[in-house]
Design a protein around this motif. Structure first.
Motif, PDB file in Angstrom:
ATOM      1  N   ASP A   1       0.824  -1.208   0.000  1.00 58.19           N
ATOM      2  CA  ASP A   1       0.000   0.000   0.000  1.00 58.19           C
ATOM      3  C   ASP A   1       0.859   1.259   0.000  1.00 58.19           C
ATOM      4  OD1 ASP A   1      -2.351  -1.357  -0.090  1.00 58.19           O
ATOM      5  OD2 ASP A   1      -2.720  -1.287   2.069  1.00 58.19           O
ATOM      6  N   TRP A   2       2.120   1.127   0.416  1.00 55.05           N
ATOM      7  CA  TRP A   2       3.011   2.285   0.495  1.00 55.05           C
ATOM      8  C   TRP A   2       4.364   1.834  -0.070  1.00 55.05           C
ATOM      9  CZ3 TRP A   2       1.539   7.132   1.488  1.00 55.05           C
ATOM     10  CH2 TRP A   2       2.506   8.096   1.794  1.00 55.05           C
ATOM     11  N   PRO A   3       4.483   1.705  -1.406  1.00 53.13           N
ATOM     12  CA  PRO A   3       5.689   1.116  -2.001  1.00 53.13           C
ATOM     13  C   PRO A   3       6.914   1.997  -1.767  1.00 53.13           C
ATOM     14  CG  PRO A   3       3.899   1.376  -3.628  1.00 53.13           C
ATOM     15  CD  PRO A   3       3.520   2.166  -2.421  1.00 53.13           C
TER      16      PRO A   3
ATOM     17  N   VAL B   1     -16.041  17.218   6.847  1.00 52.02           N
ATOM     18  CA  VAL B   1     -15.688  17.203   8.268  1.00 52.02           C
ATOM     19  C   VAL B   1     -14.219  17.594   8.376  1.00 52.02           C
ATOM     20  CG1 VAL B   1     -15.425  15.761  10.316  1.00 52.02           C
ATOM     21  CG2 VAL B   1     -17.425  15.452   8.816  1.00 52.02           C
ATOM     22  N   TYR B   2     -13.988  18.717   9.032  1.00 51.88           N
ATOM     23  CA  TYR B   2     -12.608  19.203   9.202  1.00 51.88           C
ATOM     24  C   TYR B   2     -12.120  18.862  10.598  1.00 51.88           C
ATOM     25  CZ  TYR B   2     -13.888  21.944   5.089  1.00 51.88           C
ATOM     26  OH  TYR B   2     -14.312  22.328   3.845  1.00 51.88           O
ATOM     27  N   LEU B   3     -10.952  18.208  10.653  1.00 47.75           N
ATOM     28  CA  LEU B   3     -10.383  17.799  11.939  1.00 47.75           C
ATOM     29  C   LEU B   3      -9.251  18.731  12.336  1.00 47.75           C
ATOM     30  CD1 LEU B   3     -10.133  13.955  11.211  1.00 47.75           C
ATOM     31  CD2 LEU B   3     -12.075  15.254  12.151  1.00 47.75           C
ATOM     32  N   ASP B   4      -8.795  18.621  13.577  1.00 45.15           N
ATOM     33  CA  ASP B   4      -7.648  19.450  13.975  1.00 45.15           C
ATOM     34  C   ASP B   4      -6.317  18.750  13.693  1.00 45.15           C
ATOM     35  OD1 ASP B   4      -7.636  17.608  16.043  1.00 45.15           O
ATOM     36  OD2 ASP B   4      -7.841  19.083  17.668  1.00 45.15           O
ATOM     37  N   ILE B   5      -6.354  17.684  12.917  1.00 43.99           N
ATOM     38  CA  ILE B   5      -5.113  17.070  12.405  1.00 43.99           C
ATOM     39  C   ILE B   5      -5.336  16.778  10.922  1.00 43.99           C
ATOM     40  CG2 ILE B   5      -5.812  14.707  12.997  1.00 43.99           C
ATOM     41  CD1 ILE B   5      -2.841  14.136  13.646  1.00 43.99           C
ATOM     42  N   GLY B   6      -4.265  16.880  10.137  1.00 44.20           N
ATOM     43  CA  GLY B   6      -4.400  16.629   8.700  1.00 44.20           C
ATOM     44  C   GLY B   6      -3.109  16.116   8.108  1.00 44.20           C
ATOM     45  N   LYS B   7      -3.019  16.274   6.797  1.00 39.43           N
ATOM     46  CA  LYS B   7      -1.850  15.756   6.081  1.00 39.43           C
ATOM     47  C   LYS B   7      -0.538  16.325   6.584  1.00 39.43           C
ATOM     48  CE  LYS B   7      -2.786  13.993   1.567  1.00 39.43           C
ATOM     49  NZ  LYS B   7      -3.941  14.424   0.786  1.00 39.43           N
ATOM     50  N   PHE B   8      -0.560  17.586   7.016  1.00 42.21           N
ATOM     51  CA  PHE B   8       0.693  18.240   7.420  1.00 42.21           C
ATOM     52  C   PHE B   8       0.952  18.116   8.914  1.00 42.21           C
ATOM     53  CE2 PHE B   8      -1.015  20.388   3.662  1.00 42.21           C
ATOM     54  CZ  PHE B   8      -0.014  20.087   2.771  1.00 42.21           C
ATOM     55  N   GLY B   9       0.018  17.524   9.625  1.00 45.93           N
ATOM     56  CA  GLY B   9       0.188  17.398  11.070  1.00 45.93           C
ATOM     57  C   GLY B   9       0.411  15.971  11.506  1.00 45.93           C
ATOM     58  N   GLY B  10       0.697  15.076  10.557  1.00 49.57           N
ATOM     59  CA  GLY B  10       0.978  13.692  10.933  1.00 49.57           C
ATOM     60  C   GLY B  10       0.291  12.650  10.062  1.00 49.57           C
ATOM     61  N   LEU B  11      -0.711  13.065   9.283  1.00 49.00           N
ATOM     62  CA  LEU B  11      -1.429  12.070   8.470  1.00 49.00           C
ATOM     63  C   LEU B  11      -0.959  12.080   7.017  1.00 49.00           C
ATOM     64  CD1 LEU B  11      -5.049  12.450   9.948  1.00 49.00           C
ATOM     65  CD2 LEU B  11      -3.204  10.915  10.663  1.00 49.00           C
TER      66      LEU B  11
ATOM     67  N   GLU C   1       0.467   9.856   5.360  1.00 51.43           N
ATOM     68  CA  GLU C   1       0.229   8.605   4.625  1.00 51.43           C
ATOM     69  C   GLU C   1      -1.194   8.485   4.073  1.00 51.43           C
ATOM     70  OE1 GLU C   1       3.445   5.331   5.691  1.00 51.43           O
ATOM     71  OE2 GLU C   1       1.767   5.328   7.092  1.00 51.43           O
ATOM     72  N   THR C   2      -2.010   9.519   4.286  1.00 55.76           N
ATOM     73  CA  THR C   2      -3.312   9.554   3.617  1.00 55.76           C
ATOM     74  C   THR C   2      -3.158  10.057   2.183  1.00 55.76           C
ATOM     75  OG1 THR C   2      -3.774  11.787   4.409  1.00 55.76           O
ATOM     76  CG2 THR C   2      -4.573   9.960   5.779  1.00 55.76           C
ATOM     77  N   MET C   3      -1.941  10.400   1.786  1.00 57.63           N
ATOM     78  CA  MET C   3      -1.652  10.808   0.412  1.00 57.63           C
ATOM     79  C   MET C   3      -2.204   9.756  -0.552  1.00 57.63           C
ATOM     80  SD  MET C   3       2.118  11.776  -0.993  1.00 57.63           S
ATOM     81  CE  MET C   3       2.702  12.349   0.602  1.00 57.63           C
ATOM     82  N   ASP C   4      -2.938  10.197  -1.570  1.00 63.95           N
ATOM     83  CA  ASP C   4      -3.613   9.267  -2.498  1.00 63.95           C
ATOM     84  C   ASP C   4      -4.514   8.265  -1.750  1.00 63.95           C
ATOM     85  OD1 ASP C   4      -2.370  10.458  -4.679  1.00 63.95           O
ATOM     86  OD2 ASP C   4      -0.618   9.152  -4.487  1.00 63.95           O
ATOM     87  N   GLU C   5      -4.867   8.606  -0.530  1.00 66.99           N
ATOM     88  CA  GLU C   5      -5.748   7.780   0.300  1.00 66.99           C
ATOM     89  C   GLU C   5      -5.169   6.375   0.485  1.00 66.99           C
ATOM     90  OE1 GLU C   5      -9.915   8.411  -0.534  1.00 66.99           O
ATOM     91  OE2 GLU C   5      -9.536  10.432  -1.290  1.00 66.99           O
ATOM     92  N   ALA C   6      -3.809   6.311   0.491  1.00 68.45           N
ATOM     93  CA  ALA C   6      -3.107   5.022   0.522  1.00 68.45           C
ATOM     94  C   ALA C   6      -3.352   4.284   1.826  1.00 68.45           C
ATOM     95  CB  ALA C   6      -1.613   5.240   0.315  1.00 68.45           C
ATOM     96  N   ILE C   7      -3.133   4.955   2.926  1.00 68.13           N
ATOM     97  CA  ILE C   7      -3.334   4.316   4.221  1.00 68.13           C
ATOM     98  C   ILE C   7      -4.667   4.820   4.769  1.00 68.13           C
ATOM     99  CG2 ILE C   7      -2.484   4.151   6.601  1.00 68.13           C
ATOM    100  CD1 ILE C   7      -0.769   2.558   4.590  1.00 68.13           C
TER     101      ILE C   7
ATOM    102  N   ALA D   1      -4.541  20.830  -0.590  1.00 71.89           N
ATOM    103  CA  ALA D   1      -4.090  19.432  -0.618  1.00 71.89           C
ATOM    104  C   ALA D   1      -4.386  18.734   0.700  1.00 71.89           C
ATOM    105  CB  ALA D   1      -2.593  19.372  -0.913  1.00 71.89           C
ATOM    106  N   ASP D   2      -4.748  19.505   1.702  1.00 73.23           N
ATOM    107  CA  ASP D   2      -4.946  18.943   3.044  1.00 73.23           C
ATOM    108  C   ASP D   2      -6.327  18.303   3.186  1.00 73.23           C
ATOM    109  OD1 ASP D   2      -4.498  18.260   5.650  1.00 73.23           O
ATOM    110  OD2 ASP D   2      -4.573  20.299   6.445  1.00 73.23           O
ATOM    111  N   VAL D   3      -6.610  17.362   2.292  1.00 74.94           N
ATOM    112  CA  VAL D   3      -7.841  16.565   2.340  1.00 74.94           C
ATOM    113  C   VAL D   3      -7.400  15.120   2.481  1.00 74.94           C
ATOM    114  CG1 VAL D   3      -9.896  15.818   1.070  1.00 74.94           C
ATOM    115  CG2 VAL D   3      -9.080  18.188   0.855  1.00 74.94           C
ATOM    116  N   MET D   4      -7.895  14.430   3.507  1.00 76.89           N
ATOM    117  CA  MET D   4      -7.437  13.059   3.725  1.00 76.89           C
ATOM    118  C   MET D   4      -8.210  12.054   2.889  1.00 76.89           C
ATOM    119  SD  MET D   4      -6.795  14.919   6.598  1.00 76.89           S
ATOM    120  CE  MET D   4      -7.971  14.665   7.917  1.00 76.89           C
ATOM    121  N   TYR D   5      -9.527  12.088   2.996  1.00 73.83           N
ATOM    122  CA  TYR D   5     -10.327  11.065   2.318  1.00 73.83           C
ATOM    123  C   TYR D   5     -11.519  11.698   1.612  1.00 73.83           C
ATOM    124  CZ  TYR D   5      -7.684   8.097   5.535  1.00 73.83           C
ATOM    125  OH  TYR D   5      -6.682   7.487   6.238  1.00 73.83           O
ATOM    126  N   GLU D   6     -11.548  11.533   0.298  1.00 71.93           N
ATOM    127  CA  GLU D   6     -12.670  12.041  -0.485  1.00 71.93           C
ATOM    128  C   GLU D   6     -13.300  10.898  -1.285  1.00 71.93           C
ATOM    129  OE1 GLU D   6     -11.624  15.489  -2.722  1.00 71.93           O
ATOM    130  OE2 GLU D   6     -13.710  15.939  -3.240  1.00 71.93           O
TER     131      GLU D   6
END
Ligand code: PLP
Length: 377
Positions: A143-145, A285-295, A297-303, A328-333
């Motif tokens: 999932d994360w080559p 739904v906007y969270l207080d954590i996102g792609k730049f704060g630790g997530l 690996e949600t890039m391309d919704e991989a993890i 770009a700070d969208v985790m899952y669409e």
């Protein structure tokens, strides 16, 4: 996915501001034992970048783990955990020569390389050390080559290992990584076969290798189930027997995700629930954590982390995004995430199986590389 009593108790506290990661060290220890049981012949080198919390490293050091590091900072973290330098591998194939000298001065004697230039640095700055060459893999099934960037072709790896002895370092072995969150236990086989062929040819040419590093890639449980560690262990043992026969070399594994992934939960808070038009009911739904704060690996919704709310309303589709002003700070669409219809801002959510590659990807010194500094002149 495990959510232990200790983790639940911590998540129930309202005095700890979100976002945070809570790790259960008992689960880390359990994961260590699971891996040790599945691949009993292997020496475990924990990949520090997955989660370098001092308590995690100390727990693993206490269990007998060795450490795979990628920078002088990570070497220092491993040493601080109580591991001696002979339990540390400098496994990054991309190192500044000055950092090799520093590692050598600290006593590290095991190094990875995948190019002639890097071998040159090792021969100058880590004389007498054991070196291993990383070969390319396809990353299929992961999932994360981690393909392309690391390793070289087998023919080049052979040539470099043959050269190594003449250059004052000890040709020790071969390494590869089948890609992170590798969901197919059979993916180790072709790389083991290639390595075995290398061992045979080099032996004929007078160089006896003694170590095979079969990397990381062992999975953690996210939304989808994964095969049991025992299945991985069995597939790997079968490969080793098939390709090395009765001459199986010393085996090293470098787990990251498997060791810490399901041992941690991120506590996060809903900042905003909104829609984009009066006719489109899809909730953002906007969270207080996102792609730049630790997530990251949600890039391309991989993890795809399991995300859990305590509310009981009917679960409906949502788009999940982070709090920053970057689109770009969208985790899952695209992925099918559903949260209760009565979800409110201020609610806390659990992001489960978040113990690996989250705190490190929060961008402060990922892999031990210091963040960029600002100089105003
Ligand atoms: C990141 C890394 C690992 C750990 O990989 P996982 O997929 O998390 O097990 C192992 N070895 C090397 C060289 C790495 O860079």
């Amino acid at each position: 996915m495990t959510n232990t009593k200790k983790i639940q108790k911590f998540l129930a506290r309202r005095d700890v501001p979100t976002p945070f990661l809570v790790m259960d060290l008992d689960l880390v220890a359990e994961n260590y034992r699971k891996l040790k049981t599945a691949v009993p012949r292997a020496a475990i080198y924990y990949a520090v970048k997955a989660n370098p919390a001092p308590e995690v490293l100390k727990t693993l050091a206490g269990l007998g783990s060795n450490f795979d590091t990628a920078s002088v900072n990570e070497i220092d973290m491993a040493l601080a955990s109580g591991a001696s330098a002979d339990r540390i591998s400098y496994g990054n194939t991309i190192k500044k020569e000055a950092d090799i000298s520093t590692a050598f001065a600290k006593g590290v004697r095991l190094y990875a390389f995948d190019s002639e230039a890097e071998l040159g640095k090792l021969s100058r700055s880590a004389p007498g050390s054991r070196v291993f060459c990383r070969i390319l893999t396809s990353g299929a099934g992961a999932d994360w080559p981690l393909s392309r960037k690391f390793g070289c072709e087998v023919a080049m790896a052979k040539r470099l290992l043959l050269q190594a002895a003449d250059r004052g370092v000890a040709p020790h072995g071969v390494s590869f990584h089948v890609g992170s969150q590798q969901r197919d236990p059979k993916q180790w086989d072709s790389a083991v076969a290639e390595a075995a062929e290398m061992f045979r040819e080099l032996e004929q040419r007078g160089v006896t290798l003694s170590m095979l590093n079969i990397g990381g890639g062992f999975p953690t449980r996210y939304r989808k189930s994964v095969a049991a560690m025992a299945e991985y262990g069995q597939a790997i043992e079968e490969s080793l027997n098939r390709h090395f026969g009765n001459r199986i070399p010393d085996i090293i594994v470098e787990p990251g995700r498997q060791m810490v992934g399901d041992a941690g939960v991120i506590g996060t808070e809903v900042v905003l629930v909104s829609t984009k038009s009066d006719t489109d009911a899809r909730r953002w739904v906007y969270l207080d954590i996102g792609k730049f704060g630790g997530l990251a690996e949600t890039m391309d919704e991989a993890i795809q982390y399991p995300i859990v709310s305590a509310r009981k309303g009917k679960a409906e589709r949502v788009i999940l995004a982070g709090p920053t002003c970057d689109s770009a700070d969208v985790m899952y669409e695209k992925a099918d995430y559903r949260l209760p219809i009565d979800l409110q801002e201020g609610d806390r959510l659990e992001i489960r199986s978040a113990g690996a590659y989250t705190t490190t990807y929060a961008a402060v010194a990922f892999n031990g590389f210091e963040p960029i500094k600002t100089y105003c002149v």
